[in-house]
Motif scaffolding. Structure first.
Motif, mmCIF file in Angstrom:
data_model
loop_
_atom_site.group_PDB
_atom_site.id
_atom_site.type_symbol
_atom_site.label_atom_id
_atom_site.label_comp_id
_atom_site.label_asym_id
_atom_site.label_seq_id
_atom_site.Cartn_x
_atom_site.Cartn_y
_atom_site.Cartn_z
ATOM 1 N N GLY A 149 6.814 -44.102 -38.649
ATOM 2 C CA GLY A 149 5.562 -44.343 -39.360
ATOM 3 C C GLY A 149 4.674 -45.415 -38.758
ATOM 4 N N LYS A 175 11.958 -44.315 -39.750
ATOM 5 C CA LYS A 175 11.744 -45.689 -39.292
ATOM 6 C C LYS A 175 10.303 -46.083 -39.618
ATOM 7 N N GLU A 178 7.384 -51.661 -37.920
ATOM 8 C CA GLU A 178 7.983 -52.996 -38.033
ATOM 9 C C GLU A 178 7.011 -53.971 -38.712
ATOM 10 N N SER A 228 -0.266 -44.236 -32.751
ATOM 11 C CA SER A 228 -1.393 -44.207 -31.818
ATOM 12 C C SER A 228 -1.156 -43.166 -30.721
ATOM 13 N N THR A 231 1.532 -44.211 -28.020
ATOM 14 C CA THR A 231 2.904 -44.021 -28.523
ATOM 15 C C THR A 231 3.214 -42.529 -28.599
ATOM 16 N N LEU A 250 -1.816 -38.597 -34.705
ATOM 17 C CA LEU A 250 -2.218 -39.731 -33.865
ATOM 18 C C LEU A 250 -3.622 -40.235 -34.228
ATOM 19 N N GLU A 378 -10.742 -46.142 -30.217
ATOM 20 C CA GLU A 378 -10.368 -46.334 -31.619
ATOM 21 C C GLU A 378 -10.205 -47.831 -31.874
HETATM 22 P P1 NAD Z 1 1.829 -47.477 -33.006
HETATM 23 O O1 NAD Z 1 1.624 -46.302 -32.140
HETATM 24 O O2 NAD Z 1 1.780 -48.813 -32.421
HETATM 25 O O3 NAD Z 1 3.245 -47.372 -33.761
HETATM 26 C C1 NAD Z 1 3.585 -46.268 -34.553
HETATM 27 C C2 NAD Z 1 5.082 -46.234 -34.761
HETATM 28 O O4 NAD Z 1 5.718 -45.849 -33.534
HETATM 29 C C3 NAD Z 1 5.703 -47.573 -35.152
HETATM 30 O O5 NAD Z 1 6.709 -47.344 -36.118
HETATM 31 C C4 NAD Z 1 6.324 -48.063 -33.846
HETATM 32 O O6 NAD Z 1 7.418 -48.925 -34.024
HETATM 33 C C5 NAD Z 1 6.773 -46.750 -33.236
HETATM 34 N N1 NAD Z 1 6.947 -46.756 -31.782
HETATM 35 C C6 NAD Z 1 6.301 -47.497 -30.862
HETATM 36 N N2 NAD Z 1 6.728 -47.178 -29.623
HETATM 37 C C7 NAD Z 1 7.675 -46.213 -29.762
HETATM 38 C C8 NAD Z 1 8.487 -45.480 -28.845
HETATM 39 N N3 NAD Z 1 8.404 -45.673 -27.538
HETATM 40 N N4 NAD Z 1 9.343 -44.564 -29.339
HETATM 41 C C9 NAD Z 1 9.429 -44.338 -30.669
HETATM 42 N N5 NAD Z 1 8.687 -45.008 -31.585
HETATM 43 C C10 NAD Z 1 7.802 -45.937 -31.133
HETATM 44 O O7 NAD Z 1 0.766 -47.305 -34.189
HETATM 45 P P2 NAD Z 1 0.387 -48.358 -35.315
HETATM 46 O O8 NAD Z 1 -0.351 -49.454 -34.661
HETATM 47 O O9 NAD Z 1 1.564 -48.635 -36.159
HETATM 48 O O10 NAD Z 1 -0.615 -47.496 -36.214
HETATM 49 C C11 NAD Z 1 -1.955 -47.320 -35.908
HETATM 50 C C12 NAD Z 1 -2.182 -45.991 -35.200
HETATM 51 O O11 NAD Z 1 -1.659 -44.931 -35.988
HETATM 52 C C13 NAD Z 1 -3.647 -45.674 -35.012
HETATM 53 O O12 NAD Z 1 -3.859 -45.167 -33.728
HETATM 54 C C14 NAD Z 1 -3.914 -44.612 -36.061
HETATM 55 O O13 NAD Z 1 -4.989 -43.769 -35.765
HETATM 56 C C15 NAD Z 1 -2.624 -43.884 -36.095
HETATM 57 N N6 NAD Z 1 -2.454 -43.173 -37.367
HETATM 58 C C16 NAD Z 1 -2.543 -41.810 -37.377
HETATM 59 C C17 NAD Z 1 -2.434 -41.121 -38.581
HETATM 60 C C18 NAD Z 1 -2.521 -39.617 -38.625
HETATM 61 O O14 NAD Z 1 -2.016 -39.055 -39.586
HETATM 62 N N7 NAD Z 1 -3.119 -38.956 -37.668
HETATM 63 C C19 NAD Z 1 -2.234 -41.822 -39.773
HETATM 64 C C20 NAD Z 1 -2.132 -43.214 -39.712
HETATM 65 C C21 NAD Z 1 -2.252 -43.878 -38.507
#
Ligand code: NAD
Length: 481
Positions: A149, A175, A178, A228, A231, A250, A378
């Motif tokens: 998430g 998960k 964090e 994102s 990720t 994403l 973004e």
């Molecule tokens: P992020 O990509 O930094 O992290 C998302 C999740 O991925 C976290 O739980 C993180 O710990 C995990 N993660 C990071 N690296 C990983 C890896 N290598 N392997 C597995 N898991 C990993 O995103 P964020 O900063 O938590 O959230 C913001 C982003 O989420 C924005 O880009 C937003 O647009 C997107 N988002 C999309 C939706 C949707 O439904 N399309 C909804 C909410 C947020």
């Protein structure tokens, strides 16, 4: 202010701790106070969670769907009964105002549990007549699913993944981000109290490496990520190694197009909701607001007047309309984008400053051009870019000129034009004379770099089940040897 859970992880129907894991804290973004101390999952914890899920899944899948639905339904009722408590927890963990969390977070998680509770017993296969012989299909669960998430809608994201996964007979290891680890644990407690057998919904904490450990495990059949694009690229590639199914929810840089015949008050309201709700930390936000040059001044006048009235402050005060960003890191990032907008020549007409800590004022830029950083990347903060346009073909070309394709909106009283335009917009979700409404009944997801697959609606069935085809021979085997 404390929101300390009983332990960091929830596995096999109970709280589990392993203090060998890296310690981390959850902060209340409005004040910086530590509200909980947790540990990241060690490899032993990840193993325990996956083993619990794998052990529990087959029995769950064998239960009548109406029975699975009944448990989810009960969980939805508990969630609604505890809405205030869950909303306060979400406000503490995210900084989002209680005014929002009371209506948008746990409530939408409960909607998902109710929707998929009712959906589960309706799932059927096909019969396929083949002359003498026949075939039929079975919709089977995928098995063990991994959910990962983001921090903007923590309990909603957990429930949007848990509800279809569990309804259709899967087990889930989730998960949370964090940054917002707490509410997924509350969801696990609620599901358990509702009667969900142990091991079907497990929560493990930690950052990217814990997510990666789930994605690479051979027991995991399906991965659903909300996060994102960078990720998403990593997780999708890692899932591909194991030929695992994925749903990727994403990021975006969505266009909201306002024509000269639009109801301007509604268009302004939608643009504000689509940029300032949750301090702008919403993936579908319409951060590129294209306004017909014929009404640009009138639009800006209304927009600026209403934006200046936004009540920012203590998120726990129900009169507060806007809280801080989720973290100091995110606030710095957003302020960096604002500085970039100014440096690249956009005109700042409202906001732009940080009154304190993680707070950033609702910010409006005008005279924005398509090549500016604030119009391309973004930001994930309360920063709206207003861009002028002259005609329909031009605005569609500009709206689509991005790698993202999560959402889009159009405001016009000309319904023919509205449908013509959404037909040409490259986006997974479009709104006509509305913005950012995502009821569980409607499939949700992106195209292009914004994602793969859909959550919610009937579409979710495709992503949490697989089809087994069964050929039934009704006569002799016609062998040439
Ligand atoms: P992020 O990509 O930094 O992290 C998302 C999740 O991925 C976290 O739980 C993180 O710990 C995990 N993660 C990071 N690296 C990983 C890896 N290598 N392997 C597995 N898991 C990993 O995103 P964020 O900063 O938590 O959230 C913001 C982003 O989420 C924005 O880009 C937003 O647009 C997107 N988002 C999309 C939706 C949707 O439904 N399309 C909804 C909410 C947020």
């Amino acid at each position: 202010m404390r929101a300390q859970p009983k332990a960091s992880h929830f596995i096999g129907g109970r709280y589990v701790e392993d203090d060998q894991g890296t310690a981390f804290e959850s902060l209340y973004p409005a004040t910086g106070e530590v509200i909980a101390r947790l540990h990241s999952a060690t490899p032993a914890i990840v193993e325990q969670a996956l083993a619990a899920a794998a052990d529990a899944q087959a029995d769950w899948a064998a239960r009548p769907p109406v029975e699975r639905g009944r448990i989810l339904h009960r969980a939805a009722q508990i969630m609604r009964a505890r809405n205030r408590e869950l909303s306060v927890l979400e406000t503490l963990d995210t900084g989002k105002p209680l005014q929002e969390t009371l209506v948008a977070d746990a409530a939408s998680g409960a909607d998902a549990l109710e929707y998929f509770a009712g959906f589960a017993p309706t799932v059927t296969g096909q019969t396929i007549p083949l002359g003498r012989d026949m075939a039929y299909t079975l919709r089977e669960p995928m098995g063990v699913c991994a959910g990962i998430g983001a921090w903007n809608y923590p309990i909603q994201i957990a429930a949007w993944k848990a509800a279809p996964a569990l309804a259709f007979g899967n087990a889930l290891v989730f998960k949370p981000s964090e940054v917002t680890p707490l509410s997924a644990l509350a969801l696990a407690e609620i599901l358990t109290e509702a009667g969900l057998p142990a091991g079907l919904f497990n929560v493990v904490q930690g950052a990217g490496e814990v997510g990666a450990a789930l994605v690479s495990d051979p027991r995991v059949a399906k991965v659903s990520l909300t996060g994102s694009v960078p990720t998403g690229r990593k997780v999708y590639a890692q899932a591909a190694e194991g030929i695992r199914a994925v749903t990727m929810e994403l990021g975006g840089k969505s266009p909201l197009i306002v024509f000269e015949d639009a109801d301007l008050d509604n268009a302004v309201g939608a643009a504000m909701l689509g940029n300032f709700y949750s301090s702008g930390q919403i993936c579908t936000n319409g951060t590129r607001v294209f306004v017909s040059r014929k009404v640009l001044n009138a639009f800006l006048e209304k927009l600026v007047a209403r934006t200046k009235r936004i009540v920012m402050g203590d998120p726990l005060d129900e009169a507060t309309q806007m809280g801080p960003l989720v973290s100091a890191v995110q606030a710095e990032r957003v302020l960096g984008y604002i500085a970039r907008g100014v440096a690249e020549g956009a005109r700042l007409v409202c906001g732009g400053k940080s009154p304190s800590g993680c707070f950033v004022e609702p910010t409006v830029f005008t005279d924005v051009t398509d090549d500016m950083t604030i119009a391309r990347e973004e930001i994930f903060g309360p920063v709206m870019s207003v861009l002028a346009f002259d005609d329909e073909d031009e605005v569609i070309t500009r709206a689509n000129a991005t790698d993202y394709g999560l959402a889009a909106g159009v405001f016009t009283r000309d319904l023919t034009r509205a449908h013509r335009i959404v037909g040409r917009l490259q986006a997974g979700t479009c709104w006509i004379n509305a913005y950012n409404l995502t009821p569980v009944e409607m499939p949700f997801g992106g195209v292009k770099s914004s994602g793969v697959g859909r959550e919610n609606g009937h579409a979710a069935l495709e992503h949490y089940t697989r089809v087994k085809s069964v050929y039934v021979g009704m006569g002799d085997v016609d062998a040439p040897y």
